[in-house]
Design a protein around this motif. Structure first.
Motif, PDB file in Angstrom:
ATOM      1  N   THR A 185     -12.564   6.846  14.988  1.00 38.54           N
ATOM      2  CA  THR A 185     -12.560   8.236  14.527  1.00 38.54           C
ATOM      3  C   THR A 185     -13.578   8.389  13.416  1.00 38.54           C
ATOM      4  N   GLN A 186     -14.179   9.585  13.335  1.00 37.87           N
ATOM      5  CA  GLN A 186     -15.099   9.868  12.228  1.00 37.87           C
ATOM      6  C   GLN A 186     -14.337  10.246  10.956  1.00 37.87           C
ATOM      7  N   PHE A 187     -13.015  10.226  11.039  1.00 36.70           N
ATOM      8  CA  PHE A 187     -12.219  10.680   9.905  1.00 36.70           C
ATOM      9  C   PHE A 187     -12.436   9.811   8.663  1.00 36.70           C
ATOM     10  N   TRP A 188     -13.010   8.640   8.841  1.00 42.26           N
ATOM     11  CA  TRP A 188     -13.346   7.760   7.712  1.00 42.26           C
ATOM     12  C   TRP A 188     -14.326   8.420   6.756  1.00 42.26           C
ATOM     13  N   GLN A 189     -15.049   9.460   7.215  1.00 47.43           N
ATOM     14  CA  GLN A 189     -15.915  10.223   6.314  1.00 47.43           C
ATOM     15  C   GLN A 189     -15.139  10.732   5.106  1.00 47.43           C
ATOM     16  N   SER A 190     -13.854  10.957   5.295  1.00 51.37           N
ATOM     17  CA  SER A 190     -13.024  11.425   4.180  1.00 51.37           C
ATOM     18  C   SER A 190     -12.550  10.226   3.368  1.00 51.37           C
ATOM     19  N   PRO A 191     -12.871  10.192   2.070  1.00 51.11           N
ATOM     20  CA  PRO A 191     -12.492   9.028   1.262  1.00 51.11           C
ATOM     21  C   PRO A 191     -11.063   9.102   0.748  1.00 51.11           C
ATOM     22  N   THR A 192     -10.375  10.179   1.051  1.00 53.57           N
ATOM     23  CA  THR A 192      -9.088  10.444   0.400  1.00 53.57           C
ATOM     24  C   THR A 192      -8.040   9.376   0.660  1.00 53.57           C
ATOM     25  N   ARG A 193      -7.881   9.016   1.930  1.00 51.45           N
ATOM     26  CA  ARG A 193      -6.727   8.204   2.318  1.00 51.45           C
ATOM     27  C   ARG A 193      -7.130   6.766   2.625  1.00 51.45           C
ATOM     28  N   PRO A 194      -6.327   5.796   2.152  1.00 55.89           N
ATOM     29  CA  PRO A 194      -6.547   4.411   2.565  1.00 55.89           C
ATOM     30  C   PRO A 194      -5.912   4.150   3.930  1.00 55.89           C
ATOM     31  N   TRP A 195      -6.440   3.176   4.647  1.00 57.62           N
ATOM     32  CA  TRP A 195      -5.946   2.775   5.971  1.00 57.62           C
ATOM     33  C   TRP A 195      -5.859   1.260   5.959  1.00 57.62           C
ATOM     34  N   PHE A 196      -4.815   0.732   6.556  1.00 59.28           N
ATOM     35  CA  PHE A 196      -4.646  -0.720   6.535  1.00 59.28           C
ATOM     36  C   PHE A 196      -4.268  -1.254   7.918  1.00 59.28           C
ATOM     37  N   VAL A 197      -4.758  -2.451   8.198  1.00 60.85           N
ATOM     38  CA  VAL A 197      -4.258  -3.201   9.346  1.00 60.85           C
ATOM     39  C   VAL A 197      -3.869  -4.584   8.856  1.00 60.85           C
ATOM     40  N   VAL A 198      -2.672  -4.993   9.247  1.00 59.38           N
ATOM     41  CA  VAL A 198      -2.181  -6.328   8.931  1.00 59.38           C
ATOM     42  C   VAL A 198      -2.169  -7.127  10.232  1.00 59.38           C
ATOM     43  N   VAL A 199      -2.846  -8.272  10.218  1.00 55.95           N
ATOM     44  CA  VAL A 199      -2.856  -9.144  11.402  1.00 55.95           C
ATOM     45  C   VAL A 199      -1.999 -10.368  11.076  1.00 55.95           C
ATOM     46  N   PRO A 200      -0.768 -10.408  11.593  1.00 52.46           N
ATOM     47  CA  PRO A 200       0.103 -11.556  11.316  1.00 52.46           C
ATOM     48  C   PRO A 200      -0.384 -12.779  12.083  1.00 52.46           C
ATOM     49  N   LYS A 201       0.026 -13.953  11.609  1.00 46.94           N
ATOM     50  CA  LYS A 201      -0.499 -15.178  12.223  1.00 46.94           C
ATOM     51  C   LYS A 201      -0.056 -15.343  13.669  1.00 46.94           C
ATOM     52  N   TRP A 252       2.792   6.850   6.538  1.00 53.22           N
ATOM     53  CA  TRP A 252       3.340   7.593   5.402  1.00 53.22           C
ATOM     54  C   TRP A 252       2.600   8.919   5.282  1.00 53.22           C
ATOM     55  N   ALA A 253       3.219   9.885   4.588  1.00 52.55           N
ATOM     56  CA  ALA A 253       2.603  11.199   4.395  1.00 52.55           C
ATOM     57  C   ALA A 253       1.563  11.077   3.289  1.00 52.55           C
ATOM     58  N   SER A 254       0.305  11.033   3.704  1.00 55.82           N
ATOM     59  CA  SER A 254      -0.811  10.850   2.779  1.00 55.82           C
ATOM     60  C   SER A 254      -1.621  12.138   2.752  1.00 55.82           C
ATOM     61  N   PRO A 255      -2.240  12.537   1.666  1.00 55.06           N
ATOM     62  CA  PRO A 255      -2.312  11.835   0.386  1.00 55.06           C
ATOM     63  C   PRO A 255      -1.022  11.961  -0.429  1.00 55.06           C
ATOM     64  N   ASP A 256      -0.657  10.858  -1.061  1.00 59.81           N
ATOM     65  CA  ASP A 256       0.508  10.818  -1.942  1.00 59.81           C
ATOM     66  C   ASP A 256       0.012  10.295  -3.286  1.00 59.81           C
ATOM     67  N   MET A 257      -0.014  11.143  -4.263  1.00 56.73           N
ATOM     68  CA  MET A 257      -0.610  10.773  -5.555  1.00 56.73           C
ATOM     69  C   MET A 257       0.215   9.704  -6.272  1.00 56.73           C
ATOM     70  N   VAL A 258       1.477   9.556  -5.888  1.00 62.55           N
ATOM     71  CA  VAL A 258       2.350   8.603  -6.577  1.00 62.55           C
ATOM     72  C   VAL A 258       2.307   7.231  -5.896  1.00 62.55           C
ATOM     73  N   ASP A 259       2.349   7.221  -4.592  1.00 68.00           N
ATOM     74  CA  ASP A 259       2.416   5.957  -3.860  1.00 68.00           C
ATOM     75  C   ASP A 259       1.714   6.155  -2.520  1.00 68.00           C
ATOM     76  N   ASP A 260       0.415   5.931  -2.495  1.00 71.90           N
ATOM     77  CA  ASP A 260      -0.362   6.231  -1.292  1.00 71.90           C
ATOM     78  C   ASP A 260      -0.403   5.027  -0.355  1.00 71.90           C
ATOM     79  N   GLY A 261       0.776   4.710   0.162  1.00 72.84           N
ATOM     80  CA  GLY A 261       0.881   3.630   1.144  1.00 72.84           C
ATOM     81  C   GLY A 261       1.098   2.253   0.557  1.00 72.84           C
ATOM     82  N   VAL A 262       1.080   2.136  -0.756  1.00 71.50           N
ATOM     83  CA  VAL A 262       1.135   0.804  -1.376  1.00 71.50           C
ATOM     84  C   VAL A 262       2.473   0.117  -1.099  1.00 71.50           C
ATOM     85  N   SER A 263       3.580   0.843  -1.272  1.00 74.48           N
ATOM     86  CA  SER A 263       4.876   0.176  -1.077  1.00 74.48           C
ATOM     87  C   SER A 263       5.122  -0.105   0.406  1.00 74.48           C
ATOM     88  N   LEU A 264       4.637   0.772   1.287  1.00 72.26           N
ATOM     89  CA  LEU A 264       4.782   0.509   2.725  1.00 72.26           C
ATOM     90  C   LEU A 264       3.967  -0.723   3.128  1.00 72.26           C
TER      91      LEU A 264
END
Lengths: 366, 366
Positions: free
Chosen positions: A26-42, A69-81
Motif C-alpha cells: 500500500t502507498q499508505f506508508w506515505q503517511s508518517p502518522t502510524r507505526p506498523w509492525f510485523v513479528v516473525v516468531p521462530k 489497534w485504533a491508531s493514531p492513539d496519542m497515549v499508546d500507539d500500539g506499544v502495549s499490543l
C-alpha cells in the motif's frame, strides 16, 4: 538463520520489511502518522500488529494473525499490543532480532521504542540486519520477473525520447512528458525521476527538474525508478541535443565501456569490490577526475536501492538470483558528470541484462 | 523554543525535517542507503552533514555550512563527522534535541545512533518533537499557496472524471488514467493514489488498484496526494457508476454534511477534538456503524499527513495558518465505507477551502 542466532522472533517496522514478510502492499506508508509492525516468531507464521485502518488490506495477504489497534492513539500507539505479542512469542530473557545496521532504520518513535524495551524488561533486542539482508539480496524468479517487466516498460519509454524530448522544453516539461510516457507504457508509478541538463554536461544527478529551458549543446540525464507490483527498476539514460562536445562523447564512451567491464565481471563468486574495480579501471584509464556518487551500483528490488553496494569496501559475494545495478559514474570536467546505469540479474553462468542495453554512442536529439 | 528547553542544537534526519530547515528538495530519499543530517545550532544557521552526492543540490539552498563524507561507507557512514559537528556546537554536558515523539522516527541505523551517543559521552539527547511540531503545523503564506495550487490542479483533474472513467475499465486502468490526468494538469508527482471500487460501496481506502473491472452499481473512491514543489494536497472524491443504491447516496450525504460541520467549526481557538466531535455527531445521527480510519482529518504540508490529528484525544488548538484536512469517514453497511475529504486553511475569521468543494450529491457516471 534465526535459530543460529538464538532469536525468538524478528521485529520489523519499515515498508519494505513488512512487505517482504507479509506481501502487504500500500502507498499508505506515505503517511508518517502510524507505526506498523510485523513479528516473525521462530516457529510460526508472521503476526501483523497494525493500525485498524490496514486490517482489510492486510487481510488479503497470507497473514492469518492480524492484531489491530485504533491508531493514531496519542497515549499508546500500539506499544502495549506489540509488547504483549512479543511476550507471547519470546521466552522471558529471550532475544528479539531487529534490523539495526547499514541501510536500516526503526520506523517508530524513539520514545515508544524506549517504552517498549521498558515494558519487556528481560528481553534483549539484538541486530538482525544480516538475516533480512541475506534473504532480500537473493531474489526469487517471481521477483526477478517483476523487475524485468518494469525494466522493459521503461526501456520502451526511453525509446520514445526522440519523439517526446525537444530543445525549447524546460526540464520540468521533459520530466512530466517522461512520467506520462512511462505510465502509458504500463508502469504503476514513476516513484523516482531525477537528473537534469547542462551545457556540455550536467552537474549532479539527484536534483528535481528546474525551469531551465534545454538548449542545443546540452547533455541531459534522466535517472528513474519506476515500479510494477511493488518492484523497482533503476536505470538512467543520457541524451545530447544538437551539437555534442567531444568531451561528453568520450565520457559517455568511458562509462559505457565501464558498464561492459562490470557486466563481464558479474557472475556467482565475484565480489562487489571486483565489479567496482573492473569499472573503475576503465574510467581511470579514460581520465576520470573522481566521482561524487560513492559507489558504482547497488542491489535493487522492493526498494530503489538495496544491499549490496558496489564499492571497494563491500566484499559481498554475488550469488545466483541477485539483482543489481551497474552504475559507473565519473567527473570528466570540473562540475561535469557522466553516469550510466543498467540493471542485471546474476545467473549461474554470468549476468543477464534486465534493462535494454543503452546505445553505444551518446544519442543525439535534433 | 530551543532556549526555553536549554538546547544547544537540534539534530534532524528525515526528509521533511531536513527540507523544512534547509529547503533541500530531492527524490533521492527513496534510496535508504545513506543517512542525511542537519544540525541546527542555538545561535547560527543550520549545518548540513550529508553524503557527498548531495553537495551540489544542497549547495543551491540557503545553507552555507555543508560538510560531506564519501557515502556509503560501511565502516563509518557519517557518524564521526556528525559527532564532530555536534561537539563543535554543544557544550560538553549540553543538550541535543531530537524528535522522538508521535509521528517521528530517526532515519539512521540504530547501531549508528548508539555509536554516536557513545562518542558524545556527556551530551544528552532529549525529545524535541514539540519544537518541530509547533513550527511545522503553522504554514507560511508561501507554503499555503503551494498547497492551494496543487489542490486546484487536482480539483481540475477530478472534474475530468466523467470523461476519463468508465464502466468496463479495471481499477488499474482508472488509476493510471487519473495519474496521467493529474500530470497533465501540472502536478509534479502523483505520490499517493489509493482507493478502489465495489458494488454499492468500497471496503477500504488504502489499497492499491486491483485488476477488477468496474461495473454498473459500483461506488469508486480515489484518494490522492499529489505534490507541487514539495507540498501535498490530500483529498478524495467518490463516484458512482450507473445505478446507485439509496444506502450509498445517504452515506455520501452524511459525510458531506459532516464535512460542512467540520468546516463550520474550524476557526482559531477551536480544538481538533471540537472538529472531530462536530463531524462525528452528524455521522452518528446518520446511523454510522463506526470507522476504521481512527481520525477525521489531519495536518497537511510537506507530508501527506502531518500533526495534528482530528481525534477526541487531540486537544491541539487551531491557529491561523494551519492547513488541515477534513476527512469524515463511516462504515454505513457491513464492509462498506464512505469517506469524504477536503483541504482547508485556518484564517483569522474561520476556514478557507483549498480544494474545490465536492458535489453535494454523489456524482454518477454513465
Amino acid at each position: 538463520m534465526m535459530a543460529a542466532r538464538g532469536l525468538d522472533a524478528l521485529l520489523l517496522s519499515t515498508e519494505a520489511e513488512v512487505r517482504y514478510f507479509t506481501g502487504y502492499l500500500t502507498q499508505f506508508w506515505q503517511s508518517p502518522t502510524r507505526p506498523w509492525f510485523v513479528v516473525v516468531p521462530k516457529s510460526s507464521k508472521p503476526i501483523a500488529v497494525i493500525p485498524k485502518i490496514g486490517a482489510a488490506c492486510m487481510g488479503r495477504t497470507w497473514v492469518d494473525d492480524i492484531r489491530t489497534w485504533a491508531s493514531p492513539d496519542m497515549v499508546d500507539d500500539g506499544v502495549s499490543l506489540l509488547a504483549e505479542t512479543l511476550r507471547e512469542v519470546a521466552s522471558k530473557d529471550g532475544k528479539i532480532g531487529l534490523p539495526m545496521g547499514h541501510e536500516t532504520h526503526l520506523r517508530m518513535p524513539l520514545a515508544d521504542y524506549d517504552r517498549l524495551r521498558g515494558m519487556l524488561g528481560g528481553l534483549n533486542f539484538i541486530d538482525a540486519t544480516a538475516i533480512v539482508r541475506n534473504l532480500r539480496m537473493v531474489k526469487s524468479e517471481a521477483e526477478i520477473s517483476k523487475i524485468a517487466h518494469v525494466c522493459q516498460m521503461v526501456s520502451n519509454a526511453f525509446d520514445q525520447a526522440p519523439r517526446v524530448f525537444n530543445v525549447g522544453q524546460s526540464e520540468t516539461d521533459i520530466f512530466r512528458a517522461f512520467k506520462t510516457e512511462c505510465l502509458g507504457q504500463g508502469v504503476d508509478d514513476v516513484s523516482y525521476l531525477v537528473g537534469g541538463a547542462g551545457a556540455g554536461g550536467y552537474g549532479d544527478i539527484i536534483s528535481p527538474p528546474s525551469a531551465r529551458v534545454v538548449e542545443k549543446g546540452d547533455v541531459l540525464i534522466l535517472d528513474t525508478g519506476c515500479t510494477f507490483d511493488g518492484y523497482f527498476c533503476d536505470f538512467d539514460r543520457n541524451f545530447a541535443f544538437g551539437d555534442v562536445t567531444d568531451f561528453a562523447r568520450r565520457a559517455y564512451d568511458a562509462v559505457y565501456r565501464a558498464t561492459e567491464a562490470g557486466f563481464g565481471a558479474a557472475r556467482p563468486g565475484a565480489t562487489c569490490a571486483d565489479l567496482f574495480l573492473a569499472m573503475q579501471r576503465v574510467m581511470n584509464d579514460a581520465g576520470a577526475l573522481g566521482s561524487e556518487v560513492g559507489r558504482s551500483g547497488h542491489g535493487l528490488g522492493m526498494q530503489l536501492t538495496e544491499w549490496p553496494s558496489l564499492t571497494v569496501q563491500d566484499k559481498t559475494v554475488l550469488k545466483t538470483g541477485m539483482v543489481i545495478t551497474l552504475e559507473p559514474g565519473m567527473t570528466f570536467a570540473p562540475g561535469k558528470v557522466m553516469v550510466h546505469e543498467e540493471n542485471i540479474v546474476i545467473r549461474d553462468d554470468g549476468a543477464e541484462l534486465l534493462s535494454r542495453r543503452a546505445q553505444q554512442e551518446l544519442p543525439v536529439i535534433g
